[in-house]
Design an enzyme around this catalytic site. Structure first.
Site, PDB file in Angstrom:
ATOM      1  N   HIS A 109       5.999  -3.091  -4.409  1.00  0.00           N
ATOM      2  CA  HIS A 109       5.354  -2.203  -5.384  1.00  0.00           C
ATOM      3  C   HIS A 109       6.279  -1.041  -5.754  1.00  0.00           C
ATOM      4  O   HIS A 109       6.332  -0.632  -6.916  1.00  0.00           O
ATOM      5  CB  HIS A 109       4.050  -1.624  -4.829  1.00  0.00           C
ATOM      6  CG  HIS A 109       2.858  -2.480  -5.065  1.00  0.00           C
ATOM      7  ND1 HIS A 109       2.430  -2.867  -6.311  1.00  0.00           N
ATOM      8  CD2 HIS A 109       1.975  -3.024  -4.188  1.00  0.00           C
ATOM      9  CE1 HIS A 109       1.337  -3.605  -6.207  1.00  0.00           C
ATOM     10  NE2 HIS A 109       1.038  -3.723  -4.927  1.00  0.00           N
ATOM     11  N   CYS A 125      -4.137  -8.070  -3.433  1.00  0.00           N
ATOM     12  CA  CYS A 125      -3.632  -6.769  -3.850  1.00  0.00           C
ATOM     13  C   CYS A 125      -4.764  -5.972  -4.459  1.00  0.00           C
ATOM     14  O   CYS A 125      -5.546  -6.515  -5.259  1.00  0.00           O
ATOM     15  CB  CYS A 125      -2.509  -6.971  -4.861  1.00  0.00           C
ATOM     16  SG  CYS A 125      -1.755  -5.449  -5.458  1.00  0.00           S
ATOM     17  N   HIS A 146       5.146  -6.324   0.901  1.00  0.00           N
ATOM     18  CA  HIS A 146       4.286  -6.215  -0.277  1.00  0.00           C
ATOM     19  C   HIS A 146       4.335  -4.804  -0.856  1.00  0.00           C
ATOM     20  O   HIS A 146       4.508  -4.626  -2.068  1.00  0.00           O
ATOM     21  CB  HIS A 146       2.846  -6.581   0.126  1.00  0.00           C
ATOM     22  CG  HIS A 146       1.853  -6.494  -0.978  1.00  0.00           C
ATOM     23  ND1 HIS A 146       1.277  -7.611  -1.538  1.00  0.00           N
ATOM     24  CD2 HIS A 146       1.300  -5.434  -1.624  1.00  0.00           C
ATOM     25  CE1 HIS A 146       0.424  -7.237  -2.485  1.00  0.00           C
ATOM     26  NE2 HIS A 146       0.423  -5.916  -2.550  1.00  0.00           N
ATOM     27  N   GLU A 147       4.191  -3.798  -0.002  1.00  0.00           N
ATOM     28  CA  GLU A 147       4.155  -2.414  -0.477  1.00  0.00           C
ATOM     29  C   GLU A 147       5.527  -1.947  -0.964  1.00  0.00           C
ATOM     30  O   GLU A 147       5.626  -1.227  -1.959  1.00  0.00           O
ATOM     31  CB  GLU A 147       3.608  -1.482   0.599  1.00  0.00           C
ATOM     32  CG  GLU A 147       2.194  -1.820   1.067  1.00  0.00           C
ATOM     33  CD  GLU A 147       1.172  -1.995  -0.047  1.00  0.00           C
ATOM     34  OE1 GLU A 147       1.312  -1.365  -1.114  1.00  0.00           O
ATOM     35  OE2 GLU A 147       0.220  -2.772   0.143  1.00  0.00           O
TER      36      GLU A 147
END
Length: 190
Positions: free
Chosen positions: A135, A89, A131-132
């Site tokens: 976030h 990351c 993953h994004e």
């Protein structure tokens, strides 16, 4: 477009769920451009708006020579197949840990003009979308690690040259911690 500074682990914006985009305007297109430029400058496979301090549901990606973005993403998983592999990351620079993710994803959302967009991804693209989107929900990939691996990750974060405990706020458990208990499993200390 401007390369923006990356926010590092401990910055509260990374733990705050992002707001949905409601205005598909010039400012949004500038944000998408800044995200792409910043992601490319730092060599990332993806970058979410909170990582540059903007609390909106927007992320960009650069996977298998395909550069794009997705706004207000919603993920669906067509099957239960999983993958396990190294994940890193830009908000935890230089650190990589094996992380389980779903192998296949269908990501729906919008482009910068408000047109519907769908991304069907497998492998790295599926990992990036998950993953994004994490976030955007205030989740960092180390939250997905098994307890022992997460403890190792937190130790490595404390040793990282970019880590600044004086300017770091960690998301803590909303539950009371007993005074005799050890360090909180939700942060780097109590």
């Amino acid at each position: 477009m401007t390369v923006q500074p990356i926010r590092y682990f401990g910055d509260p914006v990374l733990r705050t769920p992002a707001d949905p985009v409601v205005d598909f305007d010039k400012e949004l297109r500038r944000l998408v451009g800044d995200l792409v430029e910043t992601m490319r400058k730092h060599g990332g496979a993806g970058l979410a708006a909170p990582q540059i301090g903007v609390g909106l549901r927007v992320f960009t990606f650069d996977v298998d020579d395909v550069v794009g973005h997705l706004i207000n993403p919603v993920l669906e998983f067509p099957d239960d197949e999983e993958q396990d592999g190294q994940e890193g990351c830009l908000s935890l620079p230089g650190l990589y840990f094996d992380t389980k993710r779903r192998q296949n994803v269908v990501a729906r959302g919008f482009n910068e003009f408000g047109d519907p967009l769908q991304i069907v991804g497998t492998g790295m693209m599926a990992r990036c979308a998950q993953h994004e989107t994490d976030h955007l929900d205030g989740v960092i990939f180390i939250d997905r690690l098994e307890t022992d691996e997460r403890k190792k990750a937190l130790k490595e974060i404390r040793r990282a040259d970019w880590y600044d405990p004086a300017n770091t706020r960690i998301k803590v458990s909303p539950h009371a911690v007993h005074p005799q208990a050890g360090p909180s499993p939700f942060g780097l200390g109590r």
